[in-house]
Design a protein around this motif. Structure first.
Motif, mmCIF file in Angstrom:
data_model
loop_
_atom_site.group_PDB
_atom_site.id
_atom_site.type_symbol
_atom_site.label_atom_id
_atom_site.label_comp_id
_atom_site.label_asym_id
_atom_site.label_seq_id
_atom_site.Cartn_x
_atom_site.Cartn_y
_atom_site.Cartn_z
ATOM 1 N N ARG A 16 -50.316 -50.313 75.036
ATOM 2 C CA ARG A 16 -50.379 -50.172 73.607
ATOM 3 C C ARG A 16 -51.643 -50.180 73.158
ATOM 4 N N ASP A 20 -54.125 -47.969 70.567
ATOM 5 C CA ASP A 20 -54.608 -48.328 69.364
ATOM 6 C C ASP A 20 -56.202 -48.105 68.975
ATOM 7 N N ASP A 25 -53.829 -40.827 64.044
ATOM 8 C CA ASP A 25 -52.816 -40.479 62.943
ATOM 9 C C ASP A 25 -51.632 -40.409 63.500
ATOM 10 N N GLY A 40 -40.291 -49.348 66.981
ATOM 11 C CA GLY A 40 -41.539 -49.794 66.133
ATOM 12 C C GLY A 40 -41.165 -49.560 64.373
ATOM 13 N N TYR A 42 -42.731 -47.179 62.335
ATOM 14 C CA TYR A 42 -43.594 -46.295 61.928
ATOM 15 C C TYR A 42 -43.107 -45.441 60.791
ATOM 16 N N ALA A 45 -41.194 -41.345 63.809
ATOM 17 C CA ALA A 45 -41.022 -41.402 65.129
ATOM 18 C C ALA A 45 -39.976 -40.385 65.601
ATOM 19 N N ILE A 59 -45.233 -40.290 67.607
ATOM 20 C CA ILE A 59 -45.502 -41.575 66.771
ATOM 21 C C ILE A 59 -46.280 -40.898 65.700
ATOM 22 N N PHE A 61 -48.419 -42.567 62.858
ATOM 23 C CA PHE A 61 -48.988 -43.984 62.370
ATOM 24 C C PHE A 61 -49.502 -43.944 61.225
ATOM 25 N N SER A 62 -49.966 -43.098 60.441
ATOM 26 C CA SER A 62 -50.530 -42.622 59.364
ATOM 27 C C SER A 62 -49.404 -42.140 58.275
#
Length: 223
Positions: A16, A20, A25, A40, A42, A45, A59, A61-62
């Motif tokens: 992971r 990262d 994003d 997670g 998020y 997802a 995923i 993320f932003s």
């Protein structure tokens, strides 16, 4: 917006930190477990597959305006249609349903099914296509070159080939190394984006990524 596509070759939880470092994003991940995607907290997802340890996941993320906008047909392994901030995306891991419907043949059907979704003028199909023009003879009637033409017909072209002015089948950068062998490289991961969308792609360096996966990540930056 930065979108990363990576066939992580399973066990994402051990890798992971590598994802990262790319600061995506949105991440499109092949050969990823359901737990690694859904475990997670998020903004978005989604996961699809028949093996909980090895499927296709996305995923976000932003923070953004995410939604699953069209149903993904589980009979066409594997894809996830979604949108984020006005961009329509089909995440892809072209797999095998049966002896006839596999790899690029699956992708043809996915594109046919989601042609309107992808033809909006701001769209992308991205992931592990498991195909290249060099294998056209193995898929007569539904090969990779025909897929490129089909996508061009709805307004999408490959960011890598646009950027490097390269013909399909003549790529210098390899995205997959069969049996993890540096001498058996192929270009089978792609991001096709609407022709009016400015985008750049970077392919991960073999020295950094091959210890972790037989696929190199694609890092796509969209304006």
């Amino acid at each position: 917006m930065r979108i990363v596509s990576w066939n992580c070759s399973m066990a994402l939880y051990k890798k992971r930190h590598l994802l990262d470092e790319l600061a995506p994003d949105v991440a499109v991940l092949q050969e990823v477990s359901k737990k690694d995607i859904e475990g997670g907290n998020y903004p978005f997802a989604a996961w699809v597959g028949s093996n909980p340890h090895k499927g296709l996941g996305v995923i976000g993320f932003s923070p953004g305006s995410y939604r699953m906008t069209e149903p993904g047909d589980r009979g066409l392994p594997w894809h996830l249609p979604f949108s984020v901030d006005g961009l329509n995306v089909v995440a892809l891991w072209a797999h095998q349903l049966d002896k006839d419907l596999k790899y690029v043949r699956v992708t043809h059907k996915i594109v046919d099914q989601h042609a309107r979704f992808l033809g909006t003028g701001r769209a992308m199909i991205v992931g592990d296509f498991n195909s290249n023009t060099v294998w056209d003879h193995q898929h007569r009637g539904r090969n990779h070159s025909m897929l490129v033409d089909k996508l061009r017909g709805i307004g999408l072209d490959s960011v890598y080939h646009r950027q490097h002015q390269s013909a399909h089948g003549a790529e210098q950068a390899k995205t997959f190394f069969h049996n993890w062998d540096r001498d058996l490289g192929h270009h089978i991961d792609y991001a096709f984006v609407s022709s009016g969308v400015e985008a750049k792609v970077t392919v991960g360096e073999i020295e950094h990524w091959l210890p972790y996966s037989d696929h190199m990540p694609l890092v796509i930056d969209l304006d």
